[in-house]
Design an enzyme around this catalytic site. Structure first.
Site, PDB file in Angstrom:
ATOM      1  N   ASP A   1       0.806  -1.228   0.000  1.00 28.16           N
ATOM      2  CA  ASP A   1       0.000   0.000   0.000  1.00 28.16           C
ATOM      3  C   ASP A   1       0.835   1.273   0.000  1.00 28.16           C
ATOM      4  O   ASP A   1       0.343   2.338   0.370  1.00 28.16           O
ATOM      5  CB  ASP A   1      -0.931   0.005   1.221  1.00 28.16           C
ATOM      6  CG  ASP A   1      -0.162  -0.002   2.536  1.00 28.16           C
ATOM      7  OD1 ASP A   1       1.057  -0.271   2.515  1.00 28.16           O
ATOM      8  OD2 ASP A   1      -0.779   0.266   3.581  1.00 28.16           O
ATOM      9  N   GLU A   2       2.093   1.194  -0.415  1.00 29.51           N
ATOM     10  CA  GLU A   2       2.940   2.381  -0.400  1.00 29.51           C
ATOM     11  C   GLU A   2       3.903   2.333  -1.566  1.00 29.51           C
ATOM     12  O   GLU A   2       4.490   1.289  -1.864  1.00 29.51           O
ATOM     13  CB  GLU A   2       3.709   2.446   0.919  1.00 29.51           C
ATOM     14  CG  GLU A   2       4.528   3.705   1.103  1.00 29.51           C
ATOM     15  CD  GLU A   2       5.161   3.771   2.487  1.00 29.51           C
ATOM     16  OE1 GLU A   2       6.397   3.772   2.560  1.00 29.51           O
ATOM     17  OE2 GLU A   2       4.430   3.808   3.481  1.00 29.51           O
TER      18      GLU A   2
END
Length: 442
Positions: free
Chosen positions: A79-80
């Site tokens: 998620d990054e």
């Protein structure tokens, strides 16, 4: 038990629930929020089983969007991601904020997920800025010294990536410092307080100035695409001695590690596998295995039409096949924790020494063209051919060889009059060093 919490949504965080928290503690915090100082009403905590196959599939969709803006983007988790938009903005003539807004809209239209973004002159500033308008907003820090310092000065020290609770407590206790502005003003006291840890003080001062670590180039070139050193997964459970149940838990751990390997960018392949166990008497045992052939995914995994589930199952079985005999060697015993760790990744990043080159670089046409334009060590004596000196040649021509060494020594000795700035990493003449360093804290 309820195990450890992987992550928590924003409502749960209002109760104090966070990742890596034991589940039974989180349940009590939500049932009795007044015990932890929360003003939220009592509720029941709902647990959702993780589905990493689904997360990985969605992450691949977002990464296809990112790749259109920066083919060399970096993603350390599902998620990054970090993107360098310099080339895209320059070629398209568009504003960075407009580009990021468009990117976020594409992610939401494609996956239904919101995302926050930070725009800054380097990775550290952008990461901090991305926290400002969560869960669906963006913040831009202009690439000017004044703008960066204004943004950094008001930040608590704890907001700096790499500054954990322990370091924050040490800074607060020893120096009574809370913000980056106070940290920058107390540079001398910080150096004295951390005299035995010069890297820590240098990191804090650079970070307080908004300088990210990747701007420094005190080492040689960086090679490799995999930045992390290892990847692991471990679980704590009630005392267990049944061999079949322990093997089942080992298989689950291997599956979790395989999913994380597939989700990494680039996909991982390892040569070292480690099993960690903790007995009921809290004795920790580790055993490491080096495999002759890397276990993992192909470098182009995710770009073709291969079946993701089949590939994850294959890697899971390979990890389990290596670690099952290790687990059997520990039995019979009662365990309360088990963990699997992998390391020694294919194409792992490493810093070369100054002047060091990889073997493949000698066969690169671009490198060879650059070498032709290089200035020879001695202006009056250029080299027109490559000469290999054997041991016999060195014995036959000792004087000539020694004269070459003397010439090289004279050239290298010129670097002794320069020094690297501990803040920005710039090489300076010794006589100008003090004034340059002091200018950072003016």
């Amino acid at each position: 038990g309820l195990g450890m919490i992987c992550t928590a949504n924003y409502v749960a965080r209002l109760y104090g629930v966070r990742s890596a928290m034991p589940g039974f503690i989180a349940v009590e915090m939500v049932k009795n929020p007044q015990l932890v100082g929360s003003k939220m009403p009592p509720e029941e905590l709902i647990f959702v089983a993780p589905n990493f196959a689904k997360y990985t599939k969605v992450a691949m969709q977002t990464r296809e969007i990112f790749r259109a803006y920066d083919p060399n983007f970096q993603a350390y988790t599902l998620d990054e991601a970090y993107l360098d938009l310099t080339d895209f903005v320059s070629s398209s003539g568009r504003d960075a904020e407009e580009v990021v807004q468009e990117m976020r809209k594409k992610v939401k239209d494609s996956t239904g997920l919101t995302c926050s973004a930070g725009i800054g002159p380097n990775r550290m500033v952008a990461k901090i800025a991305s926290d400002e308008k969560k869960p669906d907003g963006q913040t831009r820090i202009q690439p000017r010294r004044e703008a960066v310092l204004e943004f950094m000065d008001k930040l608590p020290v704890r907001k700096l990536p790499g500054c954990g609770k322990v370091l924050e407590h040490q800074i607060s206790t020893i120096l009574q410092i809370k913000t980056c502005a106070e940290l920058r003003a107390a540079a001398c006291r910080l150096r004295r307080a951390f005299a035995g840890r010069p890297k820590t003080s240098a990191f804090l001062l650079r970070a307080a100035l908004g300088l990210s670590g990747e701007e420094l180039s005190e080492e040689g070139d960086e090679v490799g695409a995999v930045g992390r050193k290892s990847l692991s997964c471990e679980r704590t459970f009630r005392n267990e001695f049944q061999a079949s149940e322990l093997r089942r838990r080992l298989s689950e751990l291997c599956r979790s590690v395989a999913e994380d390997m597939a989700a990494s960018v680039p996909p991982l392949a390892c040569r070292v596998v480690t099993l960690k166990v903790k007995t009921s008497s809290f004795e920790v045992r580790n055993k490491q295995i080096s495999v002759p052939r890397a276990i993992g995914f192909k470098a182009n995994f995710g770009e073709g039409k291969e079946n993701t589930e089949e590939e994850v199952n294959r890697v899971t079985q390979e990890l389990f096949k290596q670690l099952e005999p290790v687990l059997d060697s520990f039995l019979p015993c009662t365990l309360r924790l088990m963990g699997v760790r992998i390391s020694s990744f294919r194409d792992q990043k490493q810093l070369l020494l100054k002047g060091q080159r990889q073997l493949c670089s000698f066969f690169s046409n671009a490198r060879n063209e650059a070498a032709k334009d290089a200035v020879p060590l001695c202006a009056d004596e250029g080299l027109s051919e490559v000469i290999e000196l054997s041991d016999e040649a060195e014995l036959m021509e000792p004087e000539k060889d020694q004269s070459k060494r003397r010439r090289v020594d004279r050239v290298d000795s010129g670097t002794l009059d320069t020094v690297l700035c501990p803040v920005c990493g710039k090489r300076l003449v010794m006589s100008e060093a003090d004034g340059h360093v002091n200018g950072h804290f003016a």
